[in-house]
Design a protein around this motif. Structure first.
Motif, PDB file in Angstrom:
ATOM      1  N   ARG A  97      -9.333  13.243   1.000  1.00 45.88           N
ATOM      2  CA  ARG A  97      -8.715  12.763   2.243  1.00 45.88           C
ATOM      3  C   ARG A  97      -7.759  11.590   2.028  1.00 45.88           C
ATOM      4  O   ARG A  97      -6.741  11.477   2.719  1.00 45.88           O
ATOM      5  N   VAL A  98      -8.059  10.713   1.069  1.00 46.38           N
ATOM      6  CA  VAL A  98      -7.252   9.505   0.879  1.00 46.38           C
ATOM      7  C   VAL A  98      -7.066   9.253  -0.613  1.00 46.38           C
ATOM      8  O   VAL A  98      -8.022   9.371  -1.391  1.00 46.38           O
ATOM      9  N   LEU A  99      -5.844   8.917  -0.991  1.00 42.58           N
ATOM     10  CA  LEU A  99      -5.564   8.340  -2.309  1.00 42.58           C
ATOM     11  C   LEU A  99      -4.543   7.233  -2.085  1.00 42.58           C
ATOM     12  O   LEU A  99      -3.346   7.498  -1.932  1.00 42.58           O
ATOM     13  N   ASN A 100      -5.028   6.014  -2.021  1.00 46.12           N
ATOM     14  CA  ASN A 100      -4.173   4.858  -1.802  1.00 46.12           C
ATOM     15  C   ASN A 100      -3.963   4.110  -3.115  1.00 46.12           C
ATOM     16  O   ASN A 100      -4.902   3.895  -3.874  1.00 46.12           O
ATOM     17  N   ALA A 132       0.832  -1.202   0.000  1.00 42.03           N
ATOM     18  CA  ALA A 132       0.000   0.000   0.000  1.00 42.03           C
ATOM     19  C   ALA A 132       0.868   1.254   0.000  1.00 42.03           C
ATOM     20  O   ALA A 132       1.786   1.381   0.814  1.00 42.03           O
ATOM     21  N   ARG A 133       0.560   2.160  -0.914  1.00 42.27           N
ATOM     22  CA  ARG A 133       1.252   3.448  -0.991  1.00 42.27           C
ATOM     23  C   ARG A 133       0.238   4.556  -0.782  1.00 42.27           C
ATOM     24  O   ARG A 133      -0.772   4.614  -1.478  1.00 42.27           O
ATOM     25  N   HIS A 134       0.535   5.438   0.192  1.00 38.75           N
ATOM     26  CA  HIS A 134      -0.416   6.440   0.637  1.00 38.75           C
ATOM     27  C   HIS A 134       0.032   7.839   0.225  1.00 38.75           C
ATOM     28  O   HIS A 134       1.125   8.282   0.605  1.00 38.75           O
ATOM     29  N   SER A 135      -0.802   8.539  -0.536  1.00 43.91           N
ATOM     30  CA  SER A 135      -0.507   9.931  -0.864  1.00 43.91           C
ATOM     31  C   SER A 135      -0.750  10.854   0.322  1.00 43.91           C
ATOM     32  O   SER A 135      -0.129  11.919   0.426  1.00 43.91           O
ATOM     33  N   PHE A 136      -1.663  10.447   1.222  1.00 46.84           N
ATOM     34  CA  PHE A 136      -2.000  11.238   2.402  1.00 46.84           C
ATOM     35  C   PHE A 136      -1.970  10.343   3.632  1.00 46.84           C
ATOM     36  O   PHE A 136      -2.070   9.115   3.510  1.00 46.84           O
ATOM     37  N   TRP A 155       0.875   5.431   8.810  1.00 52.10           N
ATOM     38  CA  TRP A 155       1.704   6.491   8.216  1.00 52.10           C
ATOM     39  C   TRP A 155       1.068   7.837   8.498  1.00 52.10           C
ATOM     40  O   TRP A 155      -0.038   8.118   8.029  1.00 52.10           O
ATOM     41  N   ASN A 156       1.755   8.655   9.273  1.00 51.41           N
ATOM     42  CA  ASN A 156       1.225   9.960   9.657  1.00 51.41           C
ATOM     43  C   ASN A 156       2.206  11.053   9.265  1.00 51.41           C
ATOM     44  O   ASN A 156       3.317  11.135   9.785  1.00 51.41           O
ATOM     45  N   ASN A 157       1.807  11.874   8.322  1.00 50.17           N
ATOM     46  CA  ASN A 157       2.588  13.026   7.898  1.00 50.17           C
ATOM     47  C   ASN A 157       1.708  14.257   8.076  1.00 50.17           C
ATOM     48  O   ASN A 157       0.769  14.470   7.306  1.00 50.17           O
ATOM     49  N   PRO A 158       1.971  15.088   9.097  1.00 49.45           N
ATOM     50  CA  PRO A 158       1.095  16.237   9.374  1.00 49.45           C
ATOM     51  C   PRO A 158       1.026  17.243   8.239  1.00 49.45           C
ATOM     52  O   PRO A 158       0.104  18.052   8.191  1.00 49.45           O
TER      53      PRO A 158
END
Length: 241
Positions: free
Chosen positions: A42-45, A21-25, A30-33
């Motif tokens: 909100r999400v693009l996985n 899984a690769r998370h744009s947000f 995975w938490n990137n403020p």
């Protein structure tokens, strides 16, 4: 014009064995403020799921969930009387979670991997009745022109699957050396562009496979291809939370 660049290798990554899984947000562990959302996106996985594997039954509420399979076969089941429906490349699925829905998603193949985008958009209406829909889109209808996949219930004159938000998802396939100008719905909207394949220059920024750029505070922007290219546009209201 305001731009934000998200290179492919800057995304969050989770290796669950059966799921890459690769998370744009920011998502799950995975938490990137600095990368929580882009407007109401909100999400693009970008997920790759192993053969005969998938997500067991789990809940959602008050979210517009869009799934775009790129390769393989997705099977979907939910508590809205939808029992293991197949979703293939060229098709798109939307689910308004609303007051609450339970669903499962699995790779419908026993020997091939499944690749897909899953997108979550924050709705403008809360606690709506849950609903599910899917539709097939012809690849030839996006050659050199926008193909609208998803838009708002208020956009009654436009084709596409409907969601409870003033958003528009579209795809385009462009040939090498081709130029295209994207026009936004309003200055209150922004567009998050994911490069599915190829190489392009968007407003002076070179993007390659799975790079992304968010553009806002403008009424249009220009795309110029360096190779044959597939693009996904996610246009959303730029609301801050």
């Amino acid at each position: 014009m305001k731009k934000v660049i998200h290179k492919a290798d800057s995304r969050g990554f989770a290796d669950h064995g059966w799921l890459q899984a690769r998370h744009s947000f920011s998502f799950a562990s995975w938490n990137n403020p600095e990368r929580v959302h882009f407007g109401v996106l909100r999400v693009l996985n970008d997920d790759t799921i192993g053969p005969n594997m998938g997500f067991g039954t789990h809940p959602h509420n008050n979210m517009e969930i869009i799934t775009i399979p790129l390769k393989g076969t997705l099977k979907h089941r939910d508590n809205m009387r939808n029992d293991w429906q197949a979703l293939l490349p060229g098709e798109v699925q939307v689910m308004s979670a609303g007051t609450g829905v339970q669903h499962s998603e699995i790779n419908g193949s026993v020997d091939e991997h499944l690749s897909l985008f899953q997108i979550w958009i924050i709705p403008q209406k809360q606690n709506v009745k849950p609903r599910y829909d899917q539709k097939a889109f012809k690849a030839e209808d996006r050659n050199g022109q926008l193909q609208v996949l998803v838009n708002s219930f208020d956009d009654s004159g436009e084709e596409g699957l409907k969601i409870h938000q003033d958003a528009r998802l579209s795809r385009i396939d462009l040939s090498e050396g081709e130029a295209f100008t994207y026009h936004l719905k309003s200055l209150n909207h922004g567009v998050y562009i994911m490069l599915i394949s190829g190489e392009v220059v968007i407003e002076g920024e070179v993007l390659k496979l799975r790079d992304a750029i968010g553009i806002s505070e403008t009424d249009s922007f220009n795309v110029a291809t360096k190779t044959d290219t597939e693009l996904l546009f996610i246009e959303v209201p730029m609301i801050n939370f």
